[in-house]
Design an enzyme around this catalytic site. Structure first.
Site, PDB file in Angstrom:
ATOM      1  N   GLY A  88       0.827  -1.207   0.000  1.00  0.00           N
ATOM      2  CA  GLY A  88       0.000   0.000   0.000  1.00  0.00           C
ATOM      3  C   GLY A  88       0.854   1.247   0.000  1.00  0.00           C
ATOM      4  N   TYR A 151      -6.168   8.313  -0.503  1.00  0.00           N
ATOM      5  CA  TYR A 151      -5.959   7.062   0.233  1.00  0.00           C
ATOM      6  C   TYR A 151      -7.312   6.510   0.706  1.00  0.00           C
ATOM      7  CZ  TYR A 151      -3.977   3.957   3.856  1.00  0.00           C
ATOM      8  OH  TYR A 151      -3.636   2.874   4.634  1.00  0.00           O
TER       9      TYR A 151
END
Ligand SMILES: NC(=O)c1ccc[n+]([C@@H]2O[C@H](COP(=O)([O-])OP(=O)(O)OC[C@H]3O[C@@H](n4cnc5c(N)ncnc54)[C@H](OP(=O)(O)O)[C@@H]3O)[C@@H](O)[C@H]2O)c1
Length: 245
Positions: A88, A151
């Site tokens: 990520g 995000y």
């Protein structure tokens, strides 16, 4: 029963490294994905092998389809039983300040990374025994803090993808998402908030999550197929309830 075979993306540090260690400890053969040649990848594989675990490093960037295909071709196992989409990328900024290229990198890593990898590896997963795909989401995908725009969007997409895929692959592949609050890794420690000595005061249970706690949940989800596929498991010490709308 054959040994279970796992592939963990972003596996050489933080939550990913803890997942690799946990699965190796439980007897899985673990393919540890990395994209940068750093000493931590060698330290991790040496540590796993020193304790009798079985693992192999596998290099690709989750945003690069050619690298993924080459890496999959190098997998000697016929099947993969568990894919952990952990890699990520976090770049916080207020929504009106985010540049298009940041949107692209965040979505391309956190959302299209798992989608792309699944499409390329699904034949191996379908040969697995009770296969599972476990995505690492975030509470930001449910209730974002200010400044987490790209995000947060990427993590809400992965939570919903988990649900949609569970419905599509019912009785074939189990899909789960694990959504942590703040976890003690480089990703959070290097932020302004992570460096604030009072940061944990905002978490009702008064501490950051340890990466090993997330690793144990991943293992539990994979070994216990009684848990309904498609779910998003929130693990955050109650932090989500303190975030203002
Ligand atoms: N820490 C937290 O508080 C927290 C909370 C909720 C959710 N999460 C999620 O948990 C997951 C793991 O995060 P972490 O805290 O362990 O962060 P971390 O320590 O920064 O690790 C992230 C890992 O992802 C890898 N990665 C990033 N982009 C990649 C790409 N394009 N291809 C392959 N690998 C890539 C990184 O590799 P490089 O070293 O090469 O960059 C690194 O190994 C992430 O999905 C994150 O969003 C973290």
């Amino acid at each position: 029963m054959d040994e279970r075979v796992a592939l963990v993306t972003g596996g050489t540090k933080g939550i990913g490294a803890a997942i690799c260690k946990q699965l190796a400890l439980e007897g899985y053969f673990v393919y540890i994905n990395y994209r940068r040649d750093t000493p931590e990848k060698d330290d991790l594989i040496n540590e796993i092998r020193a304790t009798g675990g079985k693992a192999k490093l596998i290099c690709f960037d989750v945003t690069n389809i050619d690298e993924i295909q080459i890496a999959i071709n190098s997998i000697v196992h016929e099947k993969i039983d568990i894919l952990v989409n952990n890699a990520g990328f976090l770049q916080d900024d207020l929504i009106y300040k985010i540049e298009l290229k940041t949107w692209h990198t965040v979505l391309n890593t956190n959302y299209f990374g798992p989608v792309r990898l699944f499409e390329l590896i699904k034949e191996k997963l379908l040969k697995g025994e009770r296969p599972s795909v476990i995505n690492i989401g975030s509470i930001s995908g449910i209730k974002p803090r200010a400044g987490q725009a790209a995000y947060a969007v990427s993590k809400s997409m992965i939570i919903e993808w988990t649900n949609v895929m569970a419905n599509t692959y019912t009785n074939k592949i189990n899909f789960y998402c694990v959504s942590p609050g703040p976890v003690k890794t480089q990703m959070i420690i290097q932020t302004k908030w992570g460096k604030d000595p009072n940061a944990t005061k905002r978490i009702p249970l008064g501490r950051f999550t340890e990466p090993e706690e997330i690793a144990k949940i991943v293992h539990l989800l994979d070994k216990n197929n009684f848990i309904l596929s498609g779910q998003n498991i929130v693990y955050d010490g109650g932090f989500i309830n303190t975030i203002m709308e």
